[in-house]
Write an enzyme that holds these catalytic residues in place. Structure first.
Site, PDB file in Angstrom:
ATOM      1  CB  CYS A  34      20.795  25.135  35.554  1.00 53.83           C
ATOM      2  SG  CYS A  34      19.605  24.283  34.506  1.00 53.83           S
ATOM      3  NE  ARG A  63      20.140  16.597  28.099  1.00 53.09           N
ATOM      4  CZ  ARG A  63      18.940  16.119  28.356  1.00 53.09           C
ATOM      5  NH1 ARG A  63      18.805  15.064  29.138  1.00 53.09           N
ATOM      6  NH2 ARG A  63      17.864  16.685  27.832  1.00 53.09           N
ATOM      7  CG  ASP A 437      54.160  49.041  49.371  1.00 51.10           C
ATOM      8  OD1 ASP A 437      54.898  48.602  48.477  1.00 51.10           O
ATOM      9  OD2 ASP A 437      53.336  49.962  49.197  1.00 51.10           O
TER      10      ASP A 437
END
Length: 490
Positions: A34, A63, A437
């Site tokens: 999980c 699984r 910038d």
């Protein structure tokens, strides 16, 4: 993190969603794995085992949980924060390189031997590149089974399985059900117009205003648009193209994909996640930036800012050159002209997208006289596309940030602003910082920070390794369209 058992147990017991994707919890009694935030009652600590990847849990014989769907959790933020072999490999696997070119192709892209790549991934992830790619294919297969009416043979092919038998065996092993049983349980209505609709999870918080505002305000006409509350873009993919529509919600980003070839589904999903920087760890980033008293109120005001990226690093490099020393509107105009003249036409039945952005090969032979820009910038653009087309410059999600910066800096017309902008938005370096910038300099002056680039860079070392996120907060001090969620269709 999976080796810190006590910390993992606490995360599972508190169902802390911040750790989804960092590790996976396997339960010895049920043989199920999980995500940490699984809603079921946490198992006893002695029955928990922790794995660094879904692939490792699958290889150990567990699984996937049917409730929490661990394969759909956000990716580990490590792979986008780091530039080492494993991180670069994981970004390339997510982009589908193993499915298309195998492990030898992955190794070639990384510049290492196949054995070294396999050994490095297995040591850190508990699974090699084939197993990681297999886990990704399984998740793609589940998505297609549950959200389309495609025949299973078509699903198997689109998900990248070599045969229907392998597809059936993998789905049964990973999810504990056959593909037919998965489809029978699905509650989703099949999509219309051939589109696939899904939810892109992220770690909260997420501040969407600058993320979507920047993408739309700088969007190239014909390639990007804002329509019906969604940012829509045309993506060039290995087997064709896709049109993606992305809509922000409180706990996910809705994603609607229309693909010309279903084999590109996994790549398209991961490029959308990359584009929106959805695998970031905003809590860790904000905590670091808030240590600076100049940034602390900005972070408190809008936590969870992300770095707006691009679906194609090479495309962004071209756009960065077009944007040198001009306004956002002028850069969009230049890019739009290139798209109309040299882009590949596409059909968009749901909006106004008309073209894919042109490839470097298509731009290489552009007549300089057709470019409405200074002679020096024309030379910069043509030098860039030649380097990209020749392979002298590699710009990719799995690229080497240091090498890319070095190569870019050697091209004519590439200064610190252009190089760092490409590193930040195209390569995804979280520590990129374009100190020259104008917007950053204006914000620094407003906040009482150093304005001169060298002094500002010295100050910004305290923001590392998250300086690209500091840029988003600095830009947000100005009243520019890039900082606001769009209101009207474009």
């Amino acid at each position: 993190m999976h080796t810190d058992v006590d910390r993992c147990v606490r995360a599972v017991q508190s169902k802390d969603e911040r750790f989804d994707g960092w590790f996976f919890t396997a339960v010895l009694t049920t043989r199920i794995y999980c995500r940490p935030s699984c809603p079921v009652v946490p198992p006893k600590p002695e029955n928990m085992r922790f794995y660094p990847s879904a692939a490792a849990a699958q290889q150990a014989g567990f699984r996937a949980c049917k409730r929490c769907r661990p394969g759909a959790s956000p990716g580990s933020p490590q792979w986008n924060e780091r530039a080492d072999l494993v991180a670069r490999a994981m970004r390339l696997i997510a982009d589908g390189v193993v499915d298309r070119d195998g492990v030898p192709g992955l190794a070639r892209r990384l510049g290492y031997s196949t054995r070294q790549v396999e050994r490095s991934l297995t040591a850190e992830l508990g699974a090699g590149p084939l197993a990681v790619a297999r886990a990704q294919r399984a998740q793609t297969a589940r998505l297609l089974v549950e959200t389309t009416t495609l025949p299973m043979t078509a699903v198997a092919d689109a998900a990248g399985f070599a045969s229907l038998r392998t597809f059936n065996e993998t789905v049964r092993e990973v999810f504990g059900m056959t593909p037919t049983e998965l489809r029978a349980r699905a509650k989703n209505v099949p999509n219309t117009l051939g589109a696939i609709v899904l939810k892109l999870p992220f770690r909260r918080p997420l501040f969407p205003d600058n993320l979507f505002g920047h993408l739309v305000a700088t969007g190239v006409p014909g390639v990007e648009e804002w329509r019906d509350g969604a940012y829509r873009c045309a993506l060039r993919l290995p087997h064709g193209h896709a049109i993606a529509a992305l809509t922000p919600h409180d706990d996910h980003v809705a994603c609607r994909l229309t693909l010309s070839d279903l084999r590109d589904l996994t790549t398209a999903i991961n490029r959308c996640r990359w584009l929106l920087d959805l695998d970031a760890d905003p809590v860790a980033i904000d905590e670091r930036l808030a240590h600076d008293e100049a940034l602390e109120p900005l972070v408190a005001k809008s936590p969870g800012r992300r770095v707006p990226r691009t679906g194609d690093p090479r495309e962004f490099a071209v756009r960065a050159v077009l944007g040198q020393q001009v306004s956002t509107a002028a850069a969009r105009t230049h890019a739009g002209r290139l798209v109309q003249a040299h882009g590949d036409p596409i059909e968009d039945r749901e909006g106004g997208l008309t073209h894919l952005f042109p490839t470097p090969a298509a731009l290489r032979d552009v007549d300089p006289d057709t470019l409405a820009m200074p002679k020096s910038r024309k030379a910069t653009l043509l030098g860039l596309v030649s380097a990209l087309d020749d392979g002298a410059l590699e710009l990719a999600v799995g690229g080497d940030w240091v090498e890319a910066r070095r190569t870019l800096s050697e091209l004519p017309g590439f200064g610190p602003w252009t190089v760092e902008s490409i590193a930040m938005r195209a390569l995804g370096d979280p520590d990129a910082f374009p100190a020259t910038d104008l917007g950053i300099k204006t914000a620094a002056d407003h906040l009482g920070l150093p304005v001169k680039p060298k002094q500002l860079l010295d100050h910004a070392t305290r923001w590392s390794p998250w300086r690209a996120y500091a840029v988003q907060h600095l830009w947000a001090t100005g009243d520019h369209p890039v900082n606001h969620m769009p209101k009207d269709d474009r």
